[in-house]
Design a protein around this motif. Structure first.
Motif, PDB file in Angstrom:
ATOM      1  N   ASP A 111      -8.629  13.300  -1.646  1.00  0.00           N
ATOM      2  CA  ASP A 111      -9.706  12.444  -2.135  1.00  0.00           C
ATOM      3  C   ASP A 111     -11.029  12.876  -1.513  1.00  0.00           C
ATOM      4  N   GLU A 114       0.516   4.224  -2.740  1.00  0.00           N
ATOM      5  CA  GLU A 114       0.317   5.631  -2.400  1.00  0.00           C
ATOM      6  C   GLU A 114       1.474   6.497  -2.885  1.00  0.00           C
ATOM      7  N   ARG A 115       2.672   5.940  -2.901  1.00  0.00           N
ATOM      8  CA  ARG A 115       3.829   6.657  -3.445  1.00  0.00           C
ATOM      9  C   ARG A 115       3.604   6.942  -4.931  1.00  0.00           C
ATOM     10  N   ARG A 136      -2.406   8.985   3.164  1.00  0.00           N
ATOM     11  CA  ARG A 136      -2.672   7.540   3.100  1.00  0.00           C
ATOM     12  C   ARG A 136      -1.360   6.751   3.187  1.00  0.00           C
ATOM     13  N   TRP A 137      -0.297   7.303   2.606  1.00  0.00           N
ATOM     14  CA  TRP A 137       1.007   6.643   2.712  1.00  0.00           C
ATOM     15  C   TRP A 137       1.424   6.563   4.175  1.00  0.00           C
ATOM     16  N   ASP A 190       0.650   7.094  -6.426  1.00  0.00           N
ATOM     17  CA  ASP A 190      -0.445   8.053  -6.554  1.00  0.00           C
ATOM     18  C   ASP A 190       0.021   9.477  -6.235  1.00  0.00           C
ATOM     19  N   ALA A 235      -2.586  11.514  -0.949  1.00  0.00           N
ATOM     20  CA  ALA A 235      -1.802  10.281  -1.080  1.00  0.00           C
ATOM     21  C   ALA A 235      -0.732  10.230   0.011  1.00  0.00           C
ATOM     22  N   GLN A 280       0.829  -1.205   0.000  1.00  0.00           N
ATOM     23  CA  GLN A 280       0.000   0.000   0.000  1.00  0.00           C
ATOM     24  C   GLN A 280       0.863   1.256   0.000  1.00  0.00           C
ATOM     25  N   CYS A 281       2.003   1.194   0.685  1.00  0.00           N
ATOM     26  CA  CYS A 281       2.944   2.321   0.648  1.00  0.00           C
ATOM     27  C   CYS A 281       3.399   2.587  -0.786  1.00  0.00           C
TER      28      CYS A 281
END
Length: 300
Positions: A69, A57-58, A78-79, A60, A75, A53-54
């Motif tokens: 969002d 998000e990186r 979220r990261w 994005d 992003a 997921q990291c």
């Protein structure tokens, strides 16, 4: 001494009960072991999911920057959440006795690497901001540069040209015509080409395009210097030429800042990829080892 049938039955029953009790204890410990190992395997899976997921998000962030969002999260936000989950998972593995000591040492190294991983991401965020700042300077300078030329043309060059026409002064008509043409050829057109190359640099972020940008920048600088010589003696036009030269200096510095941000982002991306690869390798090794242990326990 011979035993009666009843005693033999009793002893046999007691043996069966004892055996069942022993099997029950073994089964209980096995079930606990399976449960504990399954939990740790789950932690490994969660850590790997957070690591992935990291990466998402990186990517994005590289595309959308600080755009939020529907929930108001960027992003980068979220990261950070995924990174914290990754850290919690790694620290749980580091302290878990079910993980072999040698693997816990590797996990400890991965935990230490989290600082570099986070730092690299922050460097990438700063690089993005620096690129945005450079673009804002380009936009401002581009507007100011164009406005100064238009104003000079409207208030100085065109009136002087018209005055020469009205006076039927052929020499002055030719001189102002040459000044106007030279302004277009030596300053305006090269600056337009510079801005186009700046757009390509923003889009490609390559070393080659930065060199093209630099070459275009040199042509504009040389063009302003040449035009300044052409209008020597006209204080107002010399003043504007000096201002244009100052603006190009600011434009050049913004270009250098943009390119440095590109280089910083490359470095951050490379460091993140290297650190992430080590973390994934370590967690995957732990998960594989625990899966083998789990299979061995279940097979007993």
């Amino acid at each position: 001494m011979s035993m009666t049938i009843g005693k033999k039955i009793g002893v046999g029953f007691a043996s069966v009960v004892a055996l069942l009790a022993i099997m029950g204890v073994i089964t209980l410990f096995s079930m606990r072991s399976v449960d504990q190992t399954t939990r740790v395997v789950g932690i490994s899976g969660t850590a790997l999911k957070a690591m992935n997921q990291c990466a998402v998000e990186r990517r994005d962030f590289a595309i959308r920057g600080q755009a939020a969002d529907a929930q108001g999260k960027t992003a980068a936000d979220r990261w950070q959440a995924a990174f914290e989950e990754l850290g919690n998972g790694l620290r749980s593995l580091q302290d878990n006795p079910l993980v072999p000591e040698e693997l816990r040492a590797s996990v400890a190294d991965a935990v230490k690497g989290l600082t570099d991983y986070s730092g690299a991401f922050r460097s990438g965020v700063q690089a993005w901001q620096n690129r945005e700042d450079a673009f804002a300077v380009w936009k401002e300078v581009g507007g100011s540069f164009t406005e100064m030329i238009q104003k000079m043309t409207d208030t100085e060059i065109n009136p002087a040209w018209q005055k020469a026409i009205d006076a039927k002064d052929a020499a002055e008509i030719e001189r102002w015509a040459q000044i106007n043409v030279a302004l277009s050829q030596e300053v305006v057109q090269p600056f337009l080409l510079l801005r186009i190359n700046g757009v390509y640099l923003i889009a490609t972020r390559t070393d080659e395009q930065y060199q093209v940008f630099q070459t275009a920048l040199e042509k504009v600088t040389a063009g302003i210097a040449a035009w300044n010589k052409r209008v020597k003696g006209n204080a107002e036009l010399e003043r504007v030429a000096s201002q244009l030269d100052e603006q190009i200096g600011i434009y050049a510095q913004a270009g250098a800042d943009f390119y440095q941000a590109v280089l910083a982002d490359r470095e951050a991306t490379s460091q993140m990829a290297s650190t992430a690869s080590g973390i994934v390798r370590t967690v995957s090794t732990v998960a594989e080892h625990l899966a083998e242990d789990l299979a061995a326990v279940i097979a007993r």
